[in-house]
Design a protein around this motif. Structure first.
Motif, PDB file in Angstrom:
ATOM      1  N   GLY A  85       0.789  -1.222   0.000  1.00 53.54           N
ATOM      2  CA  GLY A  85       0.000   0.000   0.000  1.00 53.54           C
ATOM      3  C   GLY A  85       0.822   1.273   0.000  1.00 53.54           C
ATOM      4  N   VAL A  86       2.151   1.162   0.126  1.00 50.05           N
ATOM      5  CA  VAL A  86       3.019   2.346   0.208  1.00 50.05           C
ATOM      6  C   VAL A  86       3.837   2.463  -1.079  1.00 50.05           C
ATOM      7  N   PHE A  87       3.436   3.371  -1.959  1.00 52.28           N
ATOM      8  CA  PHE A  87       4.107   3.571  -3.255  1.00 52.28           C
ATOM      9  C   PHE A  87       4.327   2.243  -3.966  1.00 52.28           C
ATOM     10  N   ALA A  88       3.274   1.426  -4.017  1.00 52.24           N
ATOM     11  CA  ALA A  88       3.441   0.089  -4.591  1.00 52.24           C
ATOM     12  C   ALA A  88       2.157  -0.330  -5.290  1.00 52.24           C
ATOM     13  N   ALA A  90      -0.832  -1.885  -4.624  1.00 52.06           N
ATOM     14  CA  ALA A  90      -2.239  -1.899  -4.216  1.00 52.06           C
ATOM     15  C   ALA A  90      -3.022  -0.758  -4.865  1.00 52.06           C
ATOM     16  N   SER A  91      -2.436   0.422  -4.877  1.00 51.67           N
ATOM     17  CA  SER A  91      -3.135   1.566  -5.456  1.00 51.67           C
ATOM     18  C   SER A  91      -3.376   1.368  -6.956  1.00 51.67           C
ATOM     19  N   PHE A  94      -6.395  -0.843  -7.547  1.00 51.92           N
ATOM     20  CA  PHE A  94      -7.699  -0.173  -7.384  1.00 51.92           C
ATOM     21  C   PHE A  94      -7.960   0.838  -8.501  1.00 51.92           C
ATOM     22  N   ILE A 111      -5.559  -7.331   0.386  1.00 54.09           N
ATOM     23  CA  ILE A 111      -4.266  -6.657   0.494  1.00 54.09           C
ATOM     24  C   ILE A 111      -3.564  -7.267   1.708  1.00 54.09           C
TER      25      ILE A 111
ATOM     26  N   GLY B 126      -8.268  -0.850   1.844  1.00 55.61           N
ATOM     27  CA  GLY B 126      -7.967  -0.814   0.416  1.00 55.61           C
ATOM     28  C   GLY B 126      -6.532  -0.350   0.242  1.00 55.61           C
ATOM     29  N   ALA B 127      -6.365   0.881  -0.246  1.00 60.60           N
ATOM     30  CA  ALA B 127      -5.007   1.424  -0.406  1.00 60.60           C
ATOM     31  C   ALA B 127      -5.021   2.938  -0.182  1.00 60.60           C
ATOM     32  N   LEU B 129      -3.136   4.805   1.497  1.00 59.50           N
ATOM     33  CA  LEU B 129      -1.811   5.435   1.584  1.00 59.50           C
ATOM     34  C   LEU B 129      -1.082   5.387   0.245  1.00 59.50           C
ATOM     35  N   GLY B 130      -1.814   5.309  -0.852  1.00 52.85           N
ATOM     36  CA  GLY B 130      -1.186   5.151  -2.172  1.00 52.85           C
ATOM     37  C   GLY B 130      -0.342   6.329  -2.619  1.00 52.85           C
ATOM     38  N   TYR B 245      -9.183   4.146  -1.619  1.00 51.82           N
ATOM     39  CA  TYR B 245      -7.801   4.149  -2.119  1.00 51.82           C
ATOM     40  C   TYR B 245      -7.403   5.543  -2.558  1.00 51.82           C
TER      41      TYR B 245
END
Lengths: 252, 252
Positions: A85-88, A90-91, A94, A111, B126-127, B129-130, B245
């Protein structure tokens, strides 16, 4: 049709000792593994699992391909270093779902969190995130550079510890130096700055500087940069090493 | 004298499936376990390990006692929920070392990272923290309330997603409502707000609001609050659920 499944899995820093058992179980269960080539090559999965490596500038296409395969009934795992979810990934998954066919919204998507690069780097350095902090990407691939500099300036003015992802890349080398230059206008010259590269891996490198002489040349694509706040301190040890930590309290 | 050892261990969200094997091994190896009573009661350790529970307002005293015991030759583990470096015990341990006897600086101290509450909450939502984000404690035990409000305002002006630890406590109930009120002056009323309580535990609760009607009454001591940025979106699912997200890109 068998119901498919999509898991977006955080691999943590790379050491199996820091991979959550849930992530290990989902990796072992996957029929298909997607990810950036070098990450994917390091991942252990089921013997028959199909591997789908791709380049790290193709996240959205990778997400769409993984979703389409999950929709067809496969048990798909998309892997990311650190936390997904951190600069990866998951985003990106979505984003693909929101713009994709309505059926993708009904897919089971899980996730699976991991120990992010910033937490791994902090643990190896000491406790630099002991107070309020922010996590920024220095890449201007997905946002304009003036947005990056504005965020850096406001974060420093707010007294937050600043953790930087993507300090340099193959295509970019000037941004980290520019960030240090900007921060020197806001923060005291003796503010601690850490460059943690490949935390928990065999070629790990940890460097401590003061902002006045922070050297962007020591960073590569695997480096996490942490810039301290007024509450961040260095403890020197008798063996010549040091710990970096941020006090929990902010004085009146 | 046998060399002692101090490990500061992140327990993650509480589920053994999300505990790193390294943390499990260090817990099994410890002769003495220190921590906040309720966390410590949930931890599995070696059968003969001595448990030293304490209150959650006694972090510095707990750190000193753990260091003294490590100095005497014991293998000591100090446990924290989530990650030990994020509003948890690692920073208190280094504060105690800095102010303590010089011999403590020579002790082997290992920080074992864990999946932090903010990463666990984000994964279940979800995401969110994208993109760029910050992590703030809403507690004014260790910093003055005007510092909290200034940081909130600057983070919102910077366009960061904001994750809040310690939104309420036994002694405090008004802070979260005051934070929402302040943020309504800076952010659009339809900004998504999530309250994630006890992520990955049996009594997990996930609530999505818009800032205009965000309800602080839904939060307790185990709640992680996430306030979106302009890039944060809600995807509604056919089963009535939703994903939250944050897009990776920031438009010009």
């Amino acid at each position: 049709m068998t119901a498919g499944h999509l898991a977006v899995i955080g691999l943590g820093p790379g050491d199996e000792e820091l991979l959550a058992p849930l992530a290990r179980r989902m990796l072992d269960d996957a029929t298909d593994l997607f990810g950036y080539g070098p990450y994917l090559a390091r991942v252990r999965g089921a013997p028959g699992a199909v591997r789908h490596p791709s380049d790290n500038r193709e996240e959205l296409a990778r997400a769409r391909a993984a979703l389409a395969l999950a929709q067809s009934g496969r048990r798909v795992a998309v892997v990311s270093g650190g936390d997904p979810g951190v600069f990866a990934m998951a985003s990106a998954v979505f984003e693909a779902i929101e713009a994709g066919p309505p059926a993708w919204r009904a897919l089971p998507v899980e996730i699976v969190p991991g120990i992010s690069a910033v937490l791994a780097a902090a643990a190896r350095l000491g406790a630099p995130l002991g107070g309020d902090f922010c996590v920024l990407s220095l890449s201007d691939n997905l946002k304009p550079w003036p947005v990056v500099t504005r965020r850096l300036r406001l974060a420093a003015e707010a007294g937050l510890v600043i953790a930087l992802y993507n300090p340099v890349s193959r295509a970019r080398s000037w941004q980290l130096g520019a960030a240090f230059e900007l921060l020197r206008q806001v923060l005291p010259p003796d503010t601690p700055v850490a460059l943690a590269t490949a935390a928990y891996r065999q070629d790990e490198s940890l460097r401590l500087h003061r902002l006045r002489d922070a050297d962007p040349g020591g960073a590569d694509m695997r480096t996490l940069v942490i810039i301290g706040s007024a509450a961040t301190r260095i403890i020197d040890r008798p063996d010549g090493g040091s710990w970096l930590y941020t006090r929990r309290d902010v004085p009146d």
